[in-house]
Design an enzyme around this catalytic site. Structure first.
Site, PDB file in Angstrom:
ATOM      1  N   ASP A   1      46.508  69.199 -40.537  1.00  0.00           N
ATOM      2  CA  ASP A   1      47.623  68.430 -41.105  1.00  0.00           C
ATOM      3  C   ASP A   1      47.424  66.917 -41.007  1.00  0.00           C
ATOM      4  OD1 ASP A   1      48.035  68.096 -38.341  1.00  0.00           O
ATOM      5  OD2 ASP A   1      50.185  67.874 -38.636  1.00  0.00           O
ATOM      6  N   GLU A   2      46.205  66.477 -40.890  1.00  0.00           N
ATOM      7  CA  GLU A   2      45.971  65.059 -40.623  1.00  0.00           C
ATOM      8  C   GLU A   2      44.641  64.601 -41.219  1.00  0.00           C
ATOM      9  OE1 GLU A   2      46.248  64.489 -36.374  1.00  0.00           O
ATOM     10  OE2 GLU A   2      45.262  62.553 -36.534  1.00  0.00           O
TER      11      GLU A   2
ATOM     12  N   ASP B   1      49.646  61.962 -41.966  1.00  0.00           N
ATOM     13  CA  ASP B   1      49.950  62.976 -40.963  1.00  0.00           C
ATOM     14  C   ASP B   1      51.220  63.710 -41.384  1.00  0.00           C
ATOM     15  OD1 ASP B   1      50.170  64.496 -38.711  1.00  0.00           O
ATOM     16  OD2 ASP B   1      50.130  62.821 -37.291  1.00  0.00           O
TER      17      ASP B   1
HETATM   18 MG    MG Z   1      51.278  66.206 -37.831  1.00  0.00          MG
END
Ligand code: MG
Length: 434
Positions: A121-122, A27
């Site tokens: 983003d993960e 993350d």
């Molecule tokens: Mg994040």
């Protein structure tokens, strides 16, 4: 931006037995804000907030900004009051998506193709097949963190465990810029030191419901029998999920999925508006923006969704599946207008109305169900055409299908020409007319 609770005491050394810990959750830390700092080094160490103007909402905040109590989904005007010396920037989704694409391609994919992308983003990664080459899960996590920092000047946090649930909770507690490996033997203990909201999926309403049963933490949850959990939640499925989660168990596999789930655009109005033309022209702008992105990346969308935010900051969405996948704004836009009317409880004939049923603060749309254009023939579904007019003769159906196909091709051609003009003379030089 995650608002999941973190426990300082959880960020410690949990041991080094990595056997069976083949799931990584990666993350990025304050992704949008970190990317802005990476391209504007003069912002480093300062409170940076993404989401600007007294009418918009915070979509990301640097850790420096969070110290002022700034959180995602908070009105930007409120954030500005909390932190008057903050750097407030507009959302530049195109840049964030482009960087995300590079990170996945240039770093993550070097480890394995068993990657389940959850958002821009993960992701989860199943490294069981990469251990021979890389040695251990934590060696992989360390390499990823080093590469992301080195290449893009941003940081990420990594959780390592035997399943997705514990890996995600580990990365949350490793933040910012950390890594946590939870040995299998300690999964239950790790999970049981968390508050209820520390379990992904437990939101405010489930928390309240559990509180009413005297359950205030994951440790309390672990003391509940399956039967009482069923009574408390009213659902056998949630009861089973909670029962497992409270013990650090999770049998969901990592499902490789790299394709983007949706592409969207939205904007907040200068002032709340009930003006039909104003809202429609905003939707038209969003469709144009999204269609351009779709074509640039070679996607067709199967679904379209309209999003509205109202003056009280509540929001509503409504979507539908298209007859045939598209990357043309001229196909997306009429669908959006139609959805807008449905959301407003207005009849389809009211498309010429002057005023909407209630004022809106923000309007936007997104395209999802993305498929690669080169793998998809553009044609209307014969089922839909047949359904439309069952009695119609076969030739008529075929003729209509061919006609729609030509029409769709022509529309794509026109908008592709628009792309070329924009590439040469700039984005604002031409827009698609309705
Ligand atoms: Mg994040």
């Amino acid at each position: 931006m995650s608002t999941a609770p973190r426990i300082a005491a959880a960020k410690c050394d949990w041991g080094h037995d990595e056997a069976g810990c083949t799931v990584l959750h990666i993350d990025m830390d304050a992704f949008y804000a970190s990317l802005e700092v990476a391209r504007h080094p003069e912002y480093r160490g300062k409170p940076v907030v993404i989401g600007v103007g007294n009418r918009s909402v915070v979509s990301a905040a640097s850790y420096e900004a969070r110290q002022y109590g700034i959180n995602s989904a908070m009105a930007s005007s409120r954030a500005q009051k909390l932190c008057s010396n903050g750097i407030f920037l507009p959302v530049d989704m195109r840049y964030y998506r482009a960087m995300s694409h590079r990170i996945f391609k240039e770093v993550f994919s070097r480890i394995t193709d068993r990657i389940e992308q959850v958002s821009v983003d993960e992701c989860y990664m199943d490294v069981s097949g990469a251990l021979l080459q890389w040695g251990s899960p934590s060696a992989i996590g360390a390499w990823i963190r080093e590469q992301v920092a080195l290449r893009y000047n941003i940081t990420c946090s990594v959780g390592i465990a035997a399943n997705k649930l514990v890996a995600k909770m580990a990365s949350t507690n490793a933040k910012p810029n950390g890594m946590l490996m939870i040995p299998v033997a300690r999964h239950a203990q790790f999970v049981q030191m968390m508050p209820l909201r520390g379990i992904p999926g437990i939101g405010p309403s489930l928390e309240r419901r559990l509180n009413a049963w005297g359950v205030n933490s994951v440790a309390d949850l672990a003391r509940m029998s399956l039967e009482s959990l069923e009574q408390a939640t009213g659902s056998a499925l949630s009861a089973h999920g909670l029962y497992q989660a409270a013990r650090g168990l999770d049998d969901r596999p990592v499902v490789p999925y790299t394709q983007e789930k949706s592409i969207g655009a939205e904007r907040t109005f200068e002032a709340d508006t009930q003006d039909m033309r104003q809202v429609c022209s905003m939707l038209r702008w969003c469709c144009d923006d999204v269609a351009t992105s779709l074509r640039k990346r070679g996607f067709l969308a199967r679904k379209v969704m309209v999003k509205l935010r109202f003056p009280d900051l509540s929001y509503a969405t409504k979507g539908r599946t298209l007859d045939c996948p598209t990357d043309a704004a001229s196909v997306l836009y009429p669908q959006c207008v139609d959805l807008l009317l449905v959301m407003m409880g207005m009849a389809p004939e009211s498309v010429h109305a002057v005023s909407l049923a209630r004022p809106v603060r923000l309007a936007g749309m997104s395209a999802s169900g993305l498929v690669l254009a080169e793998e998809t023939a553009i044609q209307p579904s014969l089922d839909d055409l047949l359904e439309e007019k069952e009695a119609e003769r076969h030739e008529a159906v075929q003729a209509k299908s061919a006609q729609m196909q030509t029409h769709a091709k022509r529309l794509r051609g026109a908008e592709a020409a628009l792309d070329a003009v924009r590439q040469k003379y700039g984005n604002n030089i031409a827009s698609f007319g309705v």
